[in-house]
Design a protein around this motif. Structure first.
Motif, PDB file in Angstrom:
ATOM      1  N   ARG B 394      76.818  75.541  75.066  1.00  0.00           N
ATOM      2  CA  ARG B 394      77.398  74.557  75.990  1.00  0.00           C
ATOM      3  C   ARG B 394      76.530  74.404  77.226  1.00  0.00           C
ATOM      4  N   GLN B 395      75.993  75.539  77.717  1.00  0.00           N
ATOM      5  CA  GLN B 395      75.106  75.457  78.879  1.00  0.00           C
ATOM      6  C   GLN B 395      73.891  74.604  78.579  1.00  0.00           C
ATOM      7  N   LEU B 396      73.287  74.870  77.402  1.00  0.00           N
ATOM      8  CA  LEU B 396      72.100  74.107  77.041  1.00  0.00           C
ATOM      9  C   LEU B 396      72.420  72.636  76.883  1.00  0.00           C
ATOM     10  N   GLN B 397      73.582  72.343  76.286  1.00  0.00           N
ATOM     11  CA  GLN B 397      73.967  70.946  76.113  1.00  0.00           C
ATOM     12  C   GLN B 397      74.155  70.274  77.460  1.00  0.00           C
ATOM     13  N   GLU B 398      74.771  71.003  78.393  1.00  0.00           N
ATOM     14  CA  GLU B 398      74.969  70.443  79.725  1.00  0.00           C
ATOM     15  C   GLU B 398      73.631  70.155  80.379  1.00  0.00           C
ATOM     16  N   GLN B 399      72.694  71.091  80.222  1.00  0.00           N
ATOM     17  CA  GLN B 399      71.360  70.869  80.784  1.00  0.00           C
ATOM     18  C   GLN B 399      70.727  69.616  80.186  1.00  0.00           C
ATOM     19  N   CYS B 400      70.853  69.511  78.858  1.00  0.00           N
ATOM     20  CA  CYS B 400      70.288  68.337  78.197  1.00  0.00           C
ATOM     21  C   CYS B 400      70.912  67.058  78.733  1.00  0.00           C
ATOM     22  N   ARG B 401      72.243  67.097  78.877  1.00  0.00           N
ATOM     23  CA  ARG B 401      72.943  65.912  79.350  1.00  0.00           C
ATOM     24  C   ARG B 401      72.451  65.517  80.732  1.00  0.00           C
ATOM     25  N   GLN B 402      72.304  66.515  81.599  1.00  0.00           N
ATOM     26  CA  GLN B 402      71.848  66.211  82.959  1.00  0.00           C
ATOM     27  C   GLN B 402      70.438  65.652  82.932  1.00  0.00           C
ATOM     28  N   GLU B 403      69.621  66.237  82.082  1.00  0.00           N
ATOM     29  CA  GLU B 403      68.241  65.763  81.986  1.00  0.00           C
ATOM     30  C   GLU B 403      68.209  64.321  81.515  1.00  0.00           C
ATOM     31  N   LEU B 404      69.026  64.034  80.483  1.00  0.00           N
ATOM     32  CA  LEU B 404      69.074  62.667  79.965  1.00  0.00           C
ATOM     33  C   LEU B 404      69.574  61.707  81.026  1.00  0.00           C
ATOM     34  N   ALA B 405      70.600  62.129  81.760  1.00  0.00           N
ATOM     35  CA  ALA B 405      71.134  61.253  82.801  1.00  0.00           C
ATOM     36  C   ALA B 405      70.065  60.974  83.843  1.00  0.00           C
ATOM     37  N   ARG B 406      69.294  62.009  84.164  1.00  0.00           N
ATOM     38  CA  ARG B 406      68.230  61.829  85.160  1.00  0.00           C
ATOM     39  C   ARG B 406      67.200  60.833  84.639  1.00  0.00           C
ATOM     40  N   LEU B 407      66.805  61.010  83.363  1.00  0.00           N
ATOM     41  CA  LEU B 407      65.822  60.113  82.786  1.00  0.00           C
ATOM     42  C   LEU B 407      66.354  58.685  82.725  1.00  0.00           C
ATOM     43  N   ALA B 408      67.633  58.571  82.339  1.00  0.00           N
ATOM     44  CA  ALA B 408      68.216  57.234  82.228  1.00  0.00           C
ATOM     45  C   ALA B 408      68.300  56.591  83.598  1.00  0.00           C
ATOM     46  N   GLY B 409      68.633  57.407  84.622  1.00  0.00           N
ATOM     47  CA  GLY B 409      68.731  56.856  85.962  1.00  0.00           C
ATOM     48  C   GLY B 409      67.394  56.361  86.471  1.00  0.00           C
ATOM     49  N   ALA B 410      66.317  56.963  85.955  1.00  0.00           N
ATOM     50  CA  ALA B 410      64.994  56.584  86.452  1.00  0.00           C
ATOM     51  C   ALA B 410      64.567  55.216  85.947  1.00  0.00           C
ATOM     52  N   LEU B 411      65.194  54.752  84.859  1.00  0.00           N
ATOM     53  CA  LEU B 411      64.805  53.454  84.309  1.00  0.00           C
ATOM     54  C   LEU B 411      65.785  52.397  84.794  1.00  0.00           C
ATOM     55  N   PRO B 412      65.337  51.494  85.611  1.00  0.00           N
ATOM     56  CA  PRO B 412      66.285  50.484  86.120  1.00  0.00           C
ATOM     57  C   PRO B 412      66.710  49.563  84.999  1.00  0.00           C
ATOM     58  N   GLY B 413      67.926  49.156  85.069  1.00  0.00           N
ATOM     59  CA  GLY B 413      68.394  48.184  84.083  1.00  0.00           C
ATOM     60  C   GLY B 413      68.851  48.829  82.795  1.00  0.00           C
ATOM     61  N   LEU B 414      68.799  50.147  82.675  1.00  0.00           N
ATOM     62  CA  LEU B 414      69.234  50.800  81.452  1.00  0.00           C
ATOM     63  C   LEU B 414      70.684  51.223  81.625  1.00  0.00           C
ATOM     64  N   ILE B 415      71.520  50.787  80.701  1.00  0.00           N
ATOM     65  CA  ILE B 415      72.938  51.164  80.778  1.00  0.00           C
ATOM     66  C   ILE B 415      73.195  52.295  79.792  1.00  0.00           C
ATOM     67  N   TRP B 416      73.899  53.256  80.247  1.00  0.00           N
ATOM     68  CA  TRP B 416      74.141  54.469  79.478  1.00  0.00           C
ATOM     69  C   TRP B 416      75.536  54.401  78.868  1.00  0.00           C
ATOM     70  N   ILE B 417      75.608  54.261  77.539  1.00  0.00           N
ATOM     71  CA  ILE B 417      76.919  54.238  76.892  1.00  0.00           C
ATOM     72  C   ILE B 417      77.074  55.516  76.093  1.00  0.00           C
ATOM     73  N   LEU B 418      78.051  56.308  76.443  1.00  0.00           N
ATOM     74  CA  LEU B 418      78.254  57.563  75.741  1.00  0.00           C
ATOM     75  C   LEU B 418      78.997  57.305  74.440  1.00  0.00           C
ATOM     76  N   PRO B 419      78.807  58.165  73.438  1.00  0.00           N
ATOM     77  CA  PRO B 419      79.547  57.982  72.194  1.00  0.00           C
ATOM     78  C   PRO B 419      81.034  58.194  72.446  1.00  0.00           C
ATOM     79  N   PRO B 420      81.880  57.571  71.646  1.00  0.00           N
ATOM     80  CA  PRO B 420      83.325  57.635  71.917  1.00  0.00           C
ATOM     81  C   PRO B 420      83.839  59.054  71.746  1.00  0.00           C
ATOM     82  N   ARG B 421      84.653  59.466  72.689  1.00  0.00           N
ATOM     83  CA  ARG B 421      85.273  60.786  72.573  1.00  0.00           C
ATOM     84  C   ARG B 421      86.745  60.593  72.324  1.00  0.00           C
ATOM     85  N   ARG B 422      87.336  61.549  71.642  1.00  0.00           N
ATOM     86  CA  ARG B 422      88.773  61.404  71.386  1.00  0.00           C
ATOM     87  C   ARG B 422      89.574  61.754  72.600  1.00  0.00           C
TER      88      ARG B 422
END
Lengths: 453, 422
Positions: B394-422
């Motif tokens: 879970r820790q590693l996944q959280e790190q990955c998520r934060q990293e991805l969010a950071r990368l996504a934030g760096a690209l303007p105009g990119l919208i981040w849609i998460l997969p559907p959760r129940r």
């Protein structure tokens, strides 16, 4: 490995009965066109998967029957028992005294949680009677009230409790001009919930099957029983035993697993359609002969042109020449022409099956660019004939076929939602507007993913 | 004369015996003649030694029924495993991969492996013939698995294909679990049905291998042969232990026969992966950037340190702080002790060590005996391991998520849609 079938609601129970009956009759059919030893192996394999023995009685179907009212379940139980060839376990059923008035939200939010423990208990008992569980086969309709809402709830529970088992939902797509006015709401909610908790959604459209009954089987007044029998025939041709590998003499142990691994590993593409050829009334059967070449050619064109039966196929549709975009590529306003596949499974049963040439299905032009036919196409064979058809072929495909019907349903549901029609029926029982929006979003995403192949 | 000859004979006789014992105790061991030829770096000895080393590192691929991979793959694999285990001689990595040369170097590598650790014992444990039913043990593979044929990605890989393959992998994992559950059910049935059949009172029921032996005498013969084979290898291993000194003395001479390594041999850094040419410039840029970043950070740290000192300079040093400091130190000590204890506990005797035979016992209070373990304890240990691994995941996944969010934030105009959760 065994499959436990969960029959939900009126639709699920009636179809389930026909499925078990078709499986049983076929496995005990004497016109299998193969040696006795072969036949016995076939029977044993089918038996292990779908039935169990108890003492000296007739085989018992590995099934759980669930409905909110007793009428259909009792009918189903007695029909099976009367045949004296196989039966259901009397205790493997759950029903209540009163119905639920076709309300999806009531089925999902009230019936579900209220009866969760009892229903899961019945399922658990059936699972414990399996030496090895391959997965669950859940038969339900999409647009009804109880069956659909409850079905979505139960599938979710199965996902939680049996996360390592596979789950395939057999869903019945309602008639376009159906009777239930909120059927598009129900369908949207069912599909979106199932997409999250099920592994594969095997779709049968009432309209398509109705046409098969009318045109191919020449039935004047098509009843639900006729429709159910056609559906059962198609499912049987998929799930009956096949050899595990080219040249092997052993039957495949885990068809559900093999099917899913080949067709639906991608989480966004879970919808499967079945086509069967030939399909005809029993009377015509004796007078017809077929060649594999002819059957496979028709089947291939059915796939490409998204036809549901072997009559009225549009032979003009051609696969795109490589490098060029496919003809009539996606804009949903236009008629969809070429049906791009992600993955296909062809199942061949009958005489001279070794000589059947399936090269036509390995054409890369049929498939999406990111999957090579070597990974996308698989074929299962057995020389044992199915249901007295000397040669028969089934095609289970993950392709663009759901795009149009899905789009239609979501469109209609959205229009109703925009004017807030009938929403109170749902919000009354805990399905909020946000849940509708989530459902629409998910389904739009599915449509977009399939369109962009 | 006679005495000298005897001594010479003794020394000369012990070496072939030692090598023969070694060769008999290794799985698919090459003949002693190969060893002798390898000392003189004869090319005909090379293929057998490549194959032996390959077999040692990948026991799964040593299955007789599977097709052995191409010589180049074998050679590359052997080299990479030896490198990752720290083999010090660079001459090995320079050997050509067509199985034609290097027998002396390979012989040195083999002896290095033998000298480092309990190689023979490990190999014997791997191929041990089991009579009972065993608790499946998952060991982290000591060496990286066999590299599959390297697929060159031509151009960008479609993400959907990767998702497809991931999905397939997940399905196979689930099916594996289902099969294991099936195996457990069937094992349980066999144990139940064969109650009272075993002559050994402490076991009381038969295992699958034993039941098979009773059902099929031919299988029993094969089992017997396997046991005899294993016995022979064990005896050879014991003899090897007796005679190995002679072998090591001989290996010294082999080492002496090698040409001396180049002057840079000893100080050569560990093998660097080759960098394709055009990327070299990019790497230099990156290195420069990192350097600059480090300098910047150092400056920031210095200023911060100075300001902190100014603020808190007087604090922490007065007499009233000594008690707090002592309290802090004690708290830290206690935590350390607690950690150590939990570490000790998790390595307690309930940790399954070595293969354990599954025995179904009817008595609730049955003592498992001196060597035995109760299944409940093993399950408890495995559950704690599982929860540790899950937290890490879970820790590693959280790190990955934060990293991805950071990368996504760096690209303007990119919208981040998460997969559907129940």
């Amino acid at each position: 490995m065994s499959v436990v079938t969960v029959q939900l609601g009126q639709c699920g129970n009636q179809i389930g009965f026909e499925v078990f009956d078709a499986l049983f009759r076929d496995s005990h059919c004497s016109q299998g066109l193969c040696s006795r030893r072969e036949n016995e192996a076939y029977q044993a394999s089918c038996q292990e998967r779908f039935f169990r023995e108890e003492g000296n009685g007739v085989p018992i179907a590995r099934a759980v029957l669930v409905d909110m009212e007793p009428k259909v379940i009792n009918q189903t139980l007695s029909k099976a028992a009367q045949s004296r060839r196989w039966k259901y376990d009397q205790h493997a059923s759950f029903y209540q005294k009163q119905g639920s008035g076709n309300n999806w939200a009531y089925g999902y939010s009230v019936h579900g949680p209220r009866h969760e423990e009892s229903i899961m208990n019945v399922i658990r008992k059936e699972v414990e009677k399996c030496d090895s569980l391959s997965g669950f086969f859940i038969i339900m309709s999409m647009a009804g009230g109880t069956g659909s809402g409850l079905g979505a709830f139960i599938t979710q529970n199965l996902q939680d409790q049996y996360s390592n088992s596979l789950k395939m939902n057999q869903i019945i797509w309602p008639y376009g001009t159906g009777e239930v006015i909120v059927q598009n709401y129900n369908s949207s909610l069912t599909l979106s919930h199932l997409y999250r908790s099920s592994d594969a959604l095997l779709v049968h459209e009432n309209d398509a099957v109705h046409k098969i009954c009318a045109k191919l089987m020449n039935i004047k007044h098509v009843s639900f029983s006729d429709i159910n029998q056609v559906v059962a025939h198609q499912l049987g041709s998929v799930f009956q035993p096949t050899y595990s590998a080219e040249g092997s003499s052993h039957y495949r142990r885990n068809p559900l697993g093999d099917l899913m691994e080949n067709l639906v590993p991608h989480p966004e593409f879970k919808m499967l359609g079945v086509r069967n050829i030939p399909q005809m009334s029993e009377n015509s059967l004796a007078y017809s002969t077929f060649t594999w070449a002819g059957l496979l050619k028709h089947l291939r064109q059915m796939l490409i042109s998204n036809a549901k039966m072997e009559e009225g196929i549009d032979w003009q549709v051609r696969p795109p020449i490589s490098g060029l975009p496919p003809l009539g590529k996606m804009s949903l306003n236009k008629e969809l022409h070429f049906n791009t596949s992600i993955a296909n499974l062809v199942i061949l049963r009958g005489k001279d099956v070794q000589s059947a040439d399936i090269e036509g299905f390995k054409d890369p032009a049929l498939y999406t660019s990111w999957l090579h036919p070597a990974h996308a196409f698989s074929v299962w064979k057995t020389q044992r004939a199915f249901n007295r058809y000397e040669k028969s072929a089934a095609l289970v495909s993950n392709s663009q076929f759901p795009v149009k019907p899905l789009d239609v349903i979501v469109g209609k549901a959205w229009s109703m939602f925009a004017s807030k029609a009938y929403i109170h029926q749902y919000t009354k029982f805990g399905i909020e507007e946000e849940d509708f929006l989530d459902s629409f979003t998910l389904l739009e995403q599915v449509v977009a993913s399939y369109s962009n192949l | 004369m006679g005495r000298r000859r005897r001594r010479v004979d003794g020394a000369a006789g012990a070496l072939p015996e030692a090598i023969a014992a070694l060769s008999r105790s290794l799985p698919a061991g090459p003949s002693p003649e190969i060893f002798r030829r390898a000392k003189f770096d004869r090319p005909e000895a090379a293929p057998a030694l490549w194959q032996l080393l390959f077999r040692l590192f990948s026991p799964l691929a040593a299955d007789n029924t599977s097709v052995p991979p191409a010589p180049e793959t074998q050679a590359r694999f052997v080299k990479s495993v030896l490198r990752s285990q720290g083999y010090p001689r660079s001459a090995l990595s320079q050997l050509p991969e067509d199985n034609s040369q290097g027998s002396r170097e390979l012989l040195l590598a083999l002896s290095w492996l033998l000298a480092r650790g309990p190689l023979l014992e490990r190999l014997l444990a791997q191929t041990r013939v089991h009579l009972g039913d065993h608790v499946p043990q998952w060991e982290a593979p000591a060496s990286p698995g066999l590299p599959t044929s390297h697929v060159e990605a031509e151009g960008p890989v479609d993400l959907r294909q990767v998702q497809w393959l991931m999905g397939k992998l997940r399905f196979r994992w689930r099916r594996l679990v289902s099969s294991q559950q099936e195996q457990c059910t069937l094992l349980s049935k066999i144990h139940l049905y064969t109650r009272g059949c075993h002559s050994d009172q402490s076991l009381r029921h038969l295992s699958v291998a034993e039941t098979e032996m009773l059902r099929d005498p031919e299988g029993g013969h094969q089992l017997l042969q396997a046991l005899q084979h294993e016995n022979a290898r064990l005896e050879a291993a014991l003899e090897w232990r007796r005679l190995e000194l002679v072998f090591w003395k001989w290996m010294d001479t082999v080492l002496g026969a090698c040409p001396p390594e180049g002057p840079t041999g000893a100080s050569q850094p560990t093998f660097l992966p080759s960098i394709p040419g055009p990327r070299l410039g990019e790497l230099e840029l990156v290195a420069q950037e990192l350097q600059a970043l480090q300098e910047e950070l150092q400056k920031v740290v210095e200023t911060r340190w100075v300001t902190w000192e100014a603020q808190a300079g007087g604090l922490g040093r007065g007499p009233e702080w000594s008690t707090t400091r002592r309290a802090l130190q004690e708290a830290v000590e206690q935590e350390l002790v607690a950690l150590r204890e939990s570490w000790e506990q998790s390595r307690d005797p309930a940790q399954p060590r070595g293969p354990y035979r599954l025995v179904r016992s009817e008595d609730k209070d049955g003592k498992p005996g001196a060597q035995g373990l109760r299944a409940a304890e093993v399950i408890k240990v495995l559950r704690t391991q599982e929860s540790c691994l899950e937290t890490t995941l879970r820790q590693l996944q959280e790190q990955c998520r934060q990293e991805l969010a950071r990368l996504a934030g760096a690209l303007p105009g990119l919208i981040w849609i998460l997969p559907p959760r129940r």
